[in-house]
Design a protein around this motif. Structure first.
Motif, PDB file in Angstrom:
ATOM      1  N   PHE A 130       0.811  -1.219   0.000  1.00 10.81           N
ATOM      2  CA  PHE A 130       0.000   0.000   0.000  1.00 10.81           C
ATOM      3  C   PHE A 130       0.847   1.273   0.000  1.00 10.81           C
ATOM      4  CE2 PHE A 130      -2.540  -3.297   2.197  1.00 10.81           C
ATOM      5  CZ  PHE A 130      -3.532  -3.440   1.236  1.00 10.81           C
ATOM      6  N   VAL A 131       1.808   1.383   0.916  1.00 11.81           N
ATOM      7  CA  VAL A 131       2.651   2.576   0.987  1.00 11.81           C
ATOM      8  C   VAL A 131       3.432   2.752  -0.310  1.00 11.81           C
ATOM      9  CG1 VAL A 131       4.663   3.598   2.127  1.00 11.81           C
ATOM     10  CG2 VAL A 131       2.811   2.638   3.500  1.00 11.81           C
ATOM     11  N   ASN A 132       3.887   1.648  -0.888  1.00 12.86           N
ATOM     12  CA  ASN A 132       4.634   1.720  -2.154  1.00 12.86           C
ATOM     13  C   ASN A 132       3.805   2.350  -3.268  1.00 12.86           C
ATOM     14  OD1 ASN A 132       5.980   0.021  -0.402  1.00 12.86           O
ATOM     15  ND2 ASN A 132       6.713  -1.346  -1.998  1.00 12.86           N
ATOM     16  N   SER A 142      -4.598  -2.178   9.420  1.00 11.09           N
ATOM     17  CA  SER A 142      -3.790  -1.340  10.308  1.00 11.09           C
ATOM     18  C   SER A 142      -4.131  -1.578  11.769  1.00 11.09           C
ATOM     19  CB  SER A 142      -3.977   0.144   9.957  1.00 11.09           C
ATOM     20  OG  SER A 142      -5.318   0.550  10.167  1.00 11.09           O
ATOM     21  N   LEU A 143      -5.271  -2.197  12.019  1.00 10.23           N
ATOM     22  CA  LEU A 143      -5.673  -2.575  13.377  1.00 10.23           C
ATOM     23  C   LEU A 143      -5.385  -4.042  13.649  1.00 10.23           C
ATOM     24  CD1 LEU A 143      -7.314  -1.935  16.046  1.00 10.23           C
ATOM     25  CD2 LEU A 143      -9.326  -2.739  14.781  1.00 10.23           C
ATOM     26  N   LEU A 144      -5.762  -4.907  12.709  1.00 12.71           N
ATOM     27  CA  LEU A 144      -5.674  -6.343  12.934  1.00 12.71           C
ATOM     28  C   LEU A 144      -4.245  -6.871  12.925  1.00 12.71           C
ATOM     29  CD1 LEU A 144      -8.712  -7.433  10.738  1.00 12.71           C
ATOM     30  CD2 LEU A 144      -8.582  -7.421  13.234  1.00 12.71           C
ATOM     31  N   LEU A 145      -3.402  -6.356  12.037  1.00 12.96           N
ATOM     32  CA  LEU A 145      -2.027  -6.862  11.987  1.00 12.96           C
ATOM     33  C   LEU A 145      -1.248  -6.592  13.277  1.00 12.96           C
ATOM     34  CD1 LEU A 145      -0.980  -6.221   8.287  1.00 12.96           C
ATOM     35  CD2 LEU A 145      -1.164  -8.424   9.435  1.00 12.96           C
ATOM     36  N   PRO A 146      -1.282  -5.370  13.841  1.00 12.66           N
ATOM     37  CA  PRO A 146      -0.612  -5.169  15.125  1.00 12.66           C
ATOM     38  C   PRO A 146      -1.188  -6.053  16.230  1.00 12.66           C
ATOM     39  CG  PRO A 146      -1.050  -3.061  14.098  1.00 12.66           C
ATOM     40  CD  PRO A 146      -1.783  -4.091  13.290  1.00 12.66           C
ATOM     41  N   ARG A 151       3.331  -4.503  16.982  1.00 17.60           N
ATOM     42  CA  ARG A 151       3.505  -3.292  16.185  1.00 17.60           C
ATOM     43  C   ARG A 151       4.687  -3.366  15.232  1.00 17.60           C
ATOM     44  NH1 ARG A 151       4.529   2.840  18.557  1.00 17.60           N
ATOM     45  NH2 ARG A 151       5.309   3.735  16.606  1.00 17.60           N
ATOM     46  N   GLN A 152       5.836  -3.848  15.710  1.00 12.38           N
ATOM     47  CA  GLN A 152       7.039  -3.807  14.874  1.00 12.38           C
ATOM     48  C   GLN A 152       6.917  -4.723  13.657  1.00 12.38           C
ATOM     49  OE1 GLN A 152       7.135  -3.712  18.252  1.00 12.38           O
ATOM     50  NE2 GLN A 152       7.865  -1.589  18.321  1.00 12.38           N
ATOM     51  N   ARG A 153       6.369  -5.917  13.868  1.00 13.24           N
ATOM     52  CA  ARG A 153       6.203  -6.819  12.725  1.00 13.24           C
ATOM     53  C   ARG A 153       5.167  -6.265  11.747  1.00 13.24           C
ATOM     54  NH1 ARG A 153       6.297 -12.970  15.312  1.00 13.24           N
ATOM     55  NH2 ARG A 153       8.563 -13.185  15.342  1.00 13.24           N
ATOM     56  N   ALA A 154       4.088  -5.701  12.280  1.00 13.41           N
ATOM     57  CA  ALA A 154       3.068  -5.103  11.412  1.00 13.41           C
ATOM     58  C   ALA A 154       3.655  -3.938  10.626  1.00 13.41           C
ATOM     59  CB  ALA A 154       1.877  -4.641  12.249  1.00 13.41           C
ATOM     60  N   LEU A 157       5.698  -5.145   7.655  1.00 11.51           N
ATOM     61  CA  LEU A 157       4.918  -5.585   6.505  1.00 11.51           C
ATOM     62  C   LEU A 157       4.203  -4.432   5.813  1.00 11.51           C
ATOM     63  CD1 LEU A 157       3.303  -8.918   7.773  1.00 11.51           C
ATOM     64  CD2 LEU A 157       5.539  -8.547   6.718  1.00 11.51           C
ATOM     65  N   LEU A 158       3.650  -3.498   6.613  1.00 10.88           N
ATOM     66  CA  LEU A 158       2.836  -2.428   6.044  1.00 10.88           C
ATOM     67  C   LEU A 158       3.654  -1.232   5.562  1.00 10.88           C
ATOM     68  CD1 LEU A 158      -0.175  -2.415   8.522  1.00 10.88           C
ATOM     69  CD2 LEU A 158      -0.210  -3.144   6.139  1.00 10.88           C
ATOM     70  N   MET A 159       4.777  -0.944   6.206  1.00  7.98           N
ATOM     71  CA  MET A 159       5.561   0.232   5.827  1.00  7.98           C
ATOM     72  C   MET A 159       6.615  -0.081   4.764  1.00  7.98           C
ATOM     73  SD  MET A 159       6.113   2.247   9.431  1.00  7.98           S
ATOM     74  CE  MET A 159       4.713   2.886  10.357  1.00  7.98           C
ATOM     75  N   LEU A 160       7.284  -1.218   4.893  1.00 10.83           N
ATOM     76  CA  LEU A 160       8.287  -1.580   3.892  1.00 10.83           C
ATOM     77  C   LEU A 160       7.625  -2.151   2.639  1.00 10.83           C
ATOM     78  CD1 LEU A 160      11.091  -3.167   6.118  1.00 10.83           C
ATOM     79  CD2 LEU A 160      11.066  -0.900   5.039  1.00 10.83           C
TER      80      LEU A 160
END
Length: 250
Positions: A130-132, A142-146, A151-154, A157-160
């Motif tokens: 998504f960010v890409n 953004s709620l379920l993954l954390p 938080r760090q693993r989510a 996946l979501l930021m990188l």
């Protein structure tokens, strides 16, 4: 609106299978396909003879995510069928099983977060880009993954937005088990049959209790993400990224 059989819906005994069937386009989801999925989900909850829903595709391709050209061509004044489908998915009463193998991108991953049992093929590659694409997560990811993995693993996946493999999907809590690609559907179907054989009311009430605490938060997050996602889609940043994507420069 027709999806040209890009979504196959088959009821076998008490299991309803929803299969992505647009392999020539990597099962990229269109507005019509979302509408078909929504129709099938609503019908499944209303049909007393359906006990379990099973999402599937082909051994080498689950879905590459949204069809971006179709997505960008939607009327901004109308609520996207994708949003309607996600809202339904969040409140689905019947248990949902997923058999995902090959490639799972975007909604191909976030959909799994709403399933009760998830089985992925051993060669599966998953991605949340998504960010890409200069947009934001959807499907309350953004709620379920954390919640699922921390938080760090989510954030990883979501930021990188990099690809990750089936073993990491299991390690992070997205999948129950990793199965050979060619066997994942039959394995998931067997698990769906196990669920269908359970006492009906007890099964439905158990799912309701498991999801009760977060249900309202999930629905609100889907809406919140949807608003920001829509704003991002018409942003200058997204316009540049999408332009590069379609020109083959990304």
């Amino acid at each position: 609106m027709s999806d040209q059989n890009h979504i196959l819906v088959e009821k076998q005994d008490d299991i309803l299978t929803i299969r992505f069937n647009r392999s020539d386009k990597k099962n990229a989801l269109t507005t019509a396909m979302y509408a078909s999925i929504l129709e099938a989900l609503v019908a499944a909850d209303q049909d007393e003879t359906v006990k379990v829903i099973l999402f599937a595709a082909q051994p080498d391709m689950f879905t590459a995510g949204n069809d971006l050209k179709d997505f960008l061509a939607q009327d901004a004044a109308e609520e996207p069928e994708a949003m309607k489908m996600l809202r339904q998915l969040a409140v689905q009463k019947k248990p949902i099983v997923a058999a995902a193998s090959g490639i799972a991108v975007g909604i191909g991953v976030t959909l799994l977060l709403h399933c009760d049992l998830v089985y992925v093929g051993e060669k599966t590659r998953l991605r949340l880009p998504f960010v890409n694409l200069a947009v934001v997560p959807e499907a309350a990811s953004s709620l379920l993954l954390p919640d699922i993995m921390g938080r760090q693993r989510a954030s990883e996946l979501l930021m990188l937005g990099d690809f990750f493999d089936a073993q990491r999907a299991r390690e992070y809590g997205i999948a129950n088990a990793v199965i050979a690609n060619e066997e994942v559907f039959e394995y998931a179907l067997a698990k769906a049959k196990e669920l269908a054989a359970k006492p009906r009311e007890a099964l439905l009430l158990t799912k309701q209790l498991i999801t009760k605490t977060r249900r309202r938060d999930v629905q609100q997050r889907i809406d919140d993400e949807g608003v920001i996602f829509g704003e991002r889609m018409v942003s200058e940043e997204a316009r540049q990224v999408m332009g590069a994507f379609f020109s083959g420069k990304s």
